[in-house]
Design a protein around this motif. Structure first.
Motif, PDB file in Angstrom:
ATOM      1  N   MET A 152      -2.890 -17.072  -9.250  1.00  0.00           N
ATOM      2  CA  MET A 152      -3.071 -15.964  -8.220  1.00  0.00           C
ATOM      3  C   MET A 152      -2.321 -14.723  -8.772  1.00  0.00           C
ATOM      4  O   MET A 152      -2.710 -13.602  -8.687  1.00  0.00           O
ATOM      5  CB  MET A 152      -3.075 -16.375  -6.682  1.00  0.00           C
ATOM      6  N   ILE A 153      -0.994 -15.178  -8.957  1.00  0.00           N
ATOM      7  CA  ILE A 153      -0.028 -14.043  -9.300  1.00  0.00           C
ATOM      8  C   ILE A 153       0.573 -14.546 -10.668  1.00  0.00           C
ATOM      9  O   ILE A 153       1.038 -15.874 -10.540  1.00  0.00           O
ATOM     10  CB  ILE A 153       1.078 -13.975  -8.140  1.00  0.00           C
ATOM     11  N   ASP A 154       0.830 -13.931 -11.769  1.00  0.00           N
ATOM     12  CA  ASP A 154       1.451 -14.069 -12.943  1.00  0.00           C
ATOM     13  C   ASP A 154       2.194 -12.816 -13.109  1.00  0.00           C
ATOM     14  O   ASP A 154       1.780 -11.791 -13.756  1.00  0.00           O
ATOM     15  CB  ASP A 154       0.436 -14.469 -14.014  1.00  0.00           C
ATOM     16  N   VAL A 155       3.590 -13.184 -13.445  1.00  0.00           N
ATOM     17  CA  VAL A 155       4.235 -11.760 -13.662  1.00  0.00           C
ATOM     18  C   VAL A 155       5.225 -12.392 -14.936  1.00  0.00           C
ATOM     19  O   VAL A 155       5.780 -13.453 -15.000  1.00  0.00           O
ATOM     20  CB  VAL A 155       5.273 -11.672 -12.396  1.00  0.00           C
ATOM     21  N   ARG A 156       5.066 -11.312 -15.879  1.00  0.00           N
ATOM     22  CA  ARG A 156       6.092 -11.769 -17.081  1.00  0.00           C
ATOM     23  C   ARG A 156       6.787 -10.466 -17.381  1.00  0.00           C
ATOM     24  O   ARG A 156       6.625  -9.478 -17.622  1.00  0.00           O
ATOM     25  CB  ARG A 156       4.966 -11.721 -18.326  1.00  0.00           C
ATOM     26  N   ASN A 157       8.179 -10.927 -17.652  1.00  0.00           N
ATOM     27  CA  ASN A 157       9.351  -9.853 -17.858  1.00  0.00           C
ATOM     28  C   ASN A 157       9.130  -8.605 -17.267  1.00  0.00           C
ATOM     29  O   ASN A 157       9.288  -7.577 -17.879  1.00  0.00           O
ATOM     30  CB  ASN A 157       8.912  -9.671 -19.461  1.00  0.00           C
ATOM     31  N   LEU A 158       9.309  -8.745 -16.143  1.00  0.00           N
ATOM     32  CA  LEU A 158       9.128  -7.647 -15.109  1.00  0.00           C
ATOM     33  C   LEU A 158      10.511  -6.992 -14.876  1.00  0.00           C
ATOM     34  O   LEU A 158      11.451  -7.888 -14.519  1.00  0.00           O
ATOM     35  CB  LEU A 158       8.453  -7.966 -13.774  1.00  0.00           C
ATOM     36  N   LYS A 192      -0.366  -9.724 -13.395  1.00  0.00           N
ATOM     37  CA  LYS A 192      -1.709 -10.058 -13.224  1.00  0.00           C
ATOM     38  C   LYS A 192      -1.905 -10.660 -11.802  1.00  0.00           C
ATOM     39  O   LYS A 192      -1.081 -11.671 -11.216  1.00  0.00           O
ATOM     40  CB  LYS A 192      -2.220 -11.321 -14.210  1.00  0.00           C
ATOM     41  N   LEU A 193      -2.778 -10.151 -10.887  1.00  0.00           N
ATOM     42  CA  LEU A 193      -2.996 -10.801  -9.756  1.00  0.00           C
ATOM     43  C   LEU A 193      -4.687 -11.086  -9.760  1.00  0.00           C
ATOM     44  O   LEU A 193      -5.486 -10.201 -10.014  1.00  0.00           O
ATOM     45  CB  LEU A 193      -2.917  -9.599  -8.910  1.00  0.00           C
ATOM     46  N   ASN A 194      -4.867 -12.208  -9.585  1.00  0.00           N
ATOM     47  CA  ASN A 194      -6.134 -13.138  -9.299  1.00  0.00           C
ATOM     48  C   ASN A 194      -6.717 -12.916 -10.855  1.00  0.00           C
ATOM     49  O   ASN A 194      -7.993 -12.688 -10.679  1.00  0.00           O
ATOM     50  CB  ASN A 194      -6.800 -12.582  -8.209  1.00  0.00           C
ATOM     51  N   GLY A 195      -5.970 -12.926 -11.664  1.00  0.00           N
ATOM     52  CA  GLY A 195      -6.524 -12.837 -13.231  1.00  0.00           C
ATOM     53  C   GLY A 195      -6.715 -11.548 -13.881  1.00  0.00           C
ATOM     54  O   GLY A 195      -7.110 -11.347 -14.948  1.00  0.00           O
ATOM     55  N   VAL A 196      -6.608 -10.423 -12.825  1.00  0.00           N
ATOM     56  CA  VAL A 196      -6.682  -9.000 -13.026  1.00  0.00           C
ATOM     57  C   VAL A 196      -5.272  -8.491 -13.439  1.00  0.00           C
ATOM     58  O   VAL A 196      -4.306  -8.474 -12.531  1.00  0.00           O
ATOM     59  CB  VAL A 196      -7.343  -8.277 -11.885  1.00  0.00           C
ATOM     60  N   ARG A 246      -2.945   1.820  -9.709  1.00  0.00           N
ATOM     61  CA  ARG A 246      -3.873   0.975  -9.534  1.00  0.00           C
ATOM     62  C   ARG A 246      -5.318   1.738  -8.988  1.00  0.00           C
ATOM     63  O   ARG A 246      -5.145   2.401  -8.525  1.00  0.00           O
ATOM     64  CB  ARG A 246      -3.655  -0.133  -8.718  1.00  0.00           C
ATOM     65  N   THR A 247      -6.320   1.021  -9.406  1.00  0.00           N
ATOM     66  CA  THR A 247      -7.754   1.445  -8.961  1.00  0.00           C
ATOM     67  C   THR A 247      -7.929   1.092  -7.491  1.00  0.00           C
ATOM     68  O   THR A 247      -6.996  -0.060  -7.006  1.00  0.00           O
ATOM     69  CB  THR A 247      -8.800   0.941  -9.706  1.00  0.00           C
ATOM     70  N   ARG A 248      -8.792   1.438  -6.795  1.00  0.00           N
ATOM     71  CA  ARG A 248      -8.983   1.200  -5.430  1.00  0.00           C
ATOM     72  C   ARG A 248      -9.408  -0.297  -5.189  1.00  0.00           C
ATOM     73  O   ARG A 248      -8.875  -1.111  -4.401  1.00  0.00           O
ATOM     74  CB  ARG A 248     -10.079   2.075  -4.942  1.00  0.00           C
ATOM     75  N   GLN A 249      -9.913  -0.857  -6.258  1.00  0.00           N
ATOM     76  CA  GLN A 249     -10.468  -2.227  -6.113  1.00  0.00           C
ATOM     77  C   GLN A 249      -9.296  -3.275  -6.293  1.00  0.00           C
ATOM     78  O   GLN A 249      -9.103  -4.123  -5.849  1.00  0.00           O
ATOM     79  CB  GLN A 249     -11.430  -2.615  -7.137  1.00  0.00           C
ATOM     80  N   GLN A 250      -8.360  -2.892  -7.489  1.00  0.00           N
ATOM     81  CA  GLN A 250      -6.945  -3.528  -7.588  1.00  0.00           C
ATOM     82  C   GLN A 250      -6.328  -3.500  -6.359  1.00  0.00           C
ATOM     83  O   GLN A 250      -5.469  -4.543  -6.014  1.00  0.00           O
ATOM     84  CB  GLN A 250      -6.274  -3.010  -8.719  1.00  0.00           C
ATOM     85  N   LEU A 251      -6.148  -2.302  -5.672  1.00  0.00           N
ATOM     86  CA  LEU A 251      -5.338  -2.297  -4.319  1.00  0.00           C
ATOM     87  C   LEU A 251      -5.714  -3.258  -3.395  1.00  0.00           C
ATOM     88  O   LEU A 251      -5.207  -3.863  -2.428  1.00  0.00           O
ATOM     89  CB  LEU A 251      -5.154  -0.941  -3.831  1.00  0.00           C
ATOM     90  N   LEU A 252      -7.057  -3.745  -3.368  1.00  0.00           N
ATOM     91  CA  LEU A 252      -7.667  -4.326  -2.333  1.00  0.00           C
ATOM     92  C   LEU A 252      -7.027  -6.139  -2.252  1.00  0.00           C
ATOM     93  O   LEU A 252      -7.350  -6.843  -1.684  1.00  0.00           O
ATOM     94  CB  LEU A 252      -9.139  -4.640  -2.477  1.00  0.00           C
ATOM     95  N   LEU A 253      -6.520  -6.330  -3.558  1.00  0.00           N
ATOM     96  CA  LEU A 253      -6.194  -7.623  -3.699  1.00  0.00           C
ATOM     97  C   LEU A 253      -5.006  -8.123  -3.023  1.00  0.00           C
ATOM     98  O   LEU A 253      -4.670  -9.123  -2.814  1.00  0.00           O
ATOM     99  CB  LEU A 253      -5.590  -7.988  -5.482  1.00  0.00           C
ATOM    100  N   THR A 254      -3.843  -7.202  -2.776  1.00  0.00           N
ATOM    101  CA  THR A 254      -2.649  -7.271  -2.156  1.00  0.00           C
ATOM    102  C   THR A 254      -2.679  -6.430  -0.663  1.00  0.00           C
ATOM    103  O   THR A 254      -3.086  -5.364  -0.767  1.00  0.00           O
ATOM    104  CB  THR A 254      -1.547  -7.007  -2.860  1.00  0.00           C
ATOM    105  N   GLN A 255      -1.799  -7.118   0.118  1.00  0.00           N
ATOM    106  CA  GLN A 255      -1.473  -6.244   1.274  1.00  0.00           C
ATOM    107  C   GLN A 255      -0.106  -6.729   1.683  1.00  0.00           C
ATOM    108  O   GLN A 255       0.319  -7.893   1.493  1.00  0.00           O
ATOM    109  CB  GLN A 255      -2.493  -6.227   2.565  1.00  0.00           C
ATOM    110  N   MET A 256       0.663  -5.766   2.330  1.00  0.00           N
ATOM    111  CA  MET A 256       2.291  -6.060   2.546  1.00  0.00           C
ATOM    112  C   MET A 256       2.434  -5.885   4.010  1.00  0.00           C
ATOM    113  O   MET A 256       1.837  -5.087   4.648  1.00  0.00           O
ATOM    114  CB  MET A 256       2.801  -5.058   1.872  1.00  0.00           C
ATOM    115  N   ILE A 257       3.150  -6.971   4.599  1.00  0.00           N
ATOM    116  CA  ILE A 257       3.523  -7.028   6.039  1.00  0.00           C
ATOM    117  C   ILE A 257       5.231  -6.542   5.665  1.00  0.00           C
ATOM    118  O   ILE A 257       5.786  -7.277   5.107  1.00  0.00           O
ATOM    119  CB  ILE A 257       3.578  -8.064   6.716  1.00  0.00           C
ATOM    120  N   PHE A 258       5.740  -5.547   6.511  1.00  0.00           N
ATOM    121  CA  PHE A 258       6.952  -4.833   6.257  1.00  0.00           C
ATOM    122  C   PHE A 258       7.983  -5.670   7.275  1.00  0.00           C
ATOM    123  O   PHE A 258       7.539  -6.321   8.394  1.00  0.00           O
ATOM    124  CB  PHE A 258       7.130  -3.458   6.338  1.00  0.00           C
ATOM    125  N   GLN A 259       9.037  -5.498   7.121  1.00  0.00           N
ATOM    126  CA  GLN A 259      10.322  -5.918   7.986  1.00  0.00           C
ATOM    127  C   GLN A 259      10.342  -5.425   9.165  1.00  0.00           C
ATOM    128  O   GLN A 259      10.527  -5.972  10.292  1.00  0.00           O
ATOM    129  CB  GLN A 259      11.395  -5.846   7.296  1.00  0.00           C
TER     130      GLN A 259
END
Length: 245
Positions: free
Chosen positions: A1-7, A63-67, A73-86
Motif C-alpha cells: 500500500m505504501i512504498d517509499v524509497r530513498n526519501l 508509491k501509494l497503492n501502486g501509484v 499531486r492530482t486530485r485523484q492521488q490526493l484521495l488516497l490519503t488523509q491525515m489526522i493531526f495532533q
C-alpha cells in the motif's frame, strides 16, 4: 500500500540548508499499522506530511497503492490519503459548524455537497446527529478528535496518516479514541501510519514499528519485539527504558 524509497526532506538554502529526513526507505502492506517513534524533532511529522502531500520539500520515490506520486499531486492521488493531526483544537475551523467542517472535503474535491454524508459520518465515530449543528468550542477534546477522524474518512481514503492523534487528549479518553480508530481500520480495511513518542500507544495499535533518530531509522521492531521489550539498537533500548520509568 505504501512504498517509499530513498526519501529525504530538506529545508532552507545553500549554507542554511537543513536535512530533516535522510534517505529513508520502508514499505507498509495493506491493512497494516506501521508506527514511527522517536523524540521530538527527529523528523517523524515531516515524513508524515510528505506522504500526505502537505510538504513538497522531499526527494526520492513514493508509491501509494501502486501509484507513484510526486510533490504536486492530482486530485485523484490526493484521495488516497488523509491525515489526522495532533491538535483537535487547531485542526478544525473554530467558527464553522461541525456539519460544514465534515462536508468541506467533499465540496473541495468536487464530489458533491457532502451534506447527506454528515450524519452517517458522525454516527460512525460515536457522535449523535445533533452534533452537526454545534461549533467546535461546544465539544470536548475527545469529541473534537472524533470529528477530525470523521472528516478524514469523508473521502474514503485507503490510507490514514496519524500524527500523535491522542497526545493532546486526557488519558481518560485516549483509549476510547484509539479503540475507535482500531475498529474503523478493521471495518474499512485501512492502512495506518501512526507517528507517536508514546510507546504505550504504539504497542496498542501497531503491527510493526520503525524507530527514528536524527532523520533516519535506527531500528525495525515487530509486534513480538514490542511485547517482549526486545530491541536491536541502543537508542531503542533507551526509549523502552524511559517509558517504563
Amino acid at each position: 500500500m505504501i512504498d517509499v524509497r530513498n526519501l529525504s526532506v530538506s529545508f532552507g538554502k545553500e549554507n542554511a540548508l537543513k536535512q530533516v529526513v535522510r534517505d529513508v526507505s520502508f514499505s507498509v502492506i495493506k491493512g497494516q499499522t506501521l508506527g514511527i517513534i522517536g523524540e521530538s524533532g527527529c523528523g517523524k511529522s515531516t515524513l508524515l506530511r510528505s506522504l500526505a502531500g502537505l510538504d513538497g520539500h522531499w526527494t526520492g520515490q513514493v508509491k501509494l497503492n501502486g501509484v507513484q506520486v510526486g510533490r504536486t499531486r492530482t486530485r485523484q492521488q490526493l484521495l488516497l490519503t488523509q491525515m489526522i493531526f495532533q491538535d483537535p483544537f487547531g485542526s478544525i475551523h473554530p467558527r464553522h459548524r461541525i456539519s460544514r467542517i465534515l462536508a468541506e472535503p467533499i465540496r473541495a474535491m468536487k464530489r458533491g455537497t457532502g451534506w447527506d454524508r454528515v450524519v452517517p459520518a458522525l454516527e460512525q465515530v460515536g457522535l449523535s446527529a445533533d452534533f452537526a449543528d454545534r461549533f467546535p468550542h461546544q465539544l470536548s477534546g475527545g469529541q473534537r478528535q472524533r470529528v477530525a477522524i470523521a472528516r478524514a474518512l469523508m473521502l474514503q481514503p485507503d490510507i490514514l496518516l496519524l500524527d500523535e492523534p491522542t497526545s493532546a487528549l486526557d488519558v481518560s479518553v485516549q483509549a476510547e479514541v484509539l479503540n475507535l480508530m482500531s475498529d474503523i481500520k478493521d471495518e474499512r480495511h485501512l492502512t495506518y501510519v501512526l507517528v507517536s513518542h508514546d510507546l504505550s500507544v504504539i504497542a496498542h495499535m501497531c503491527d510493526r514499528v520503525l524507530v527514528m533518530k536524527d532523520g533516519v531509522f535506527v531500528d525495525d521492531l515487530s509486534r513480538d519485539d514490542l511485547r517482549q521489550g526486545d530491541t536491536h539498537h541502543d537508542y531503542s533500548r533507551l526509549l523502552f527504558e524511559a517509558s517504563v520509568l
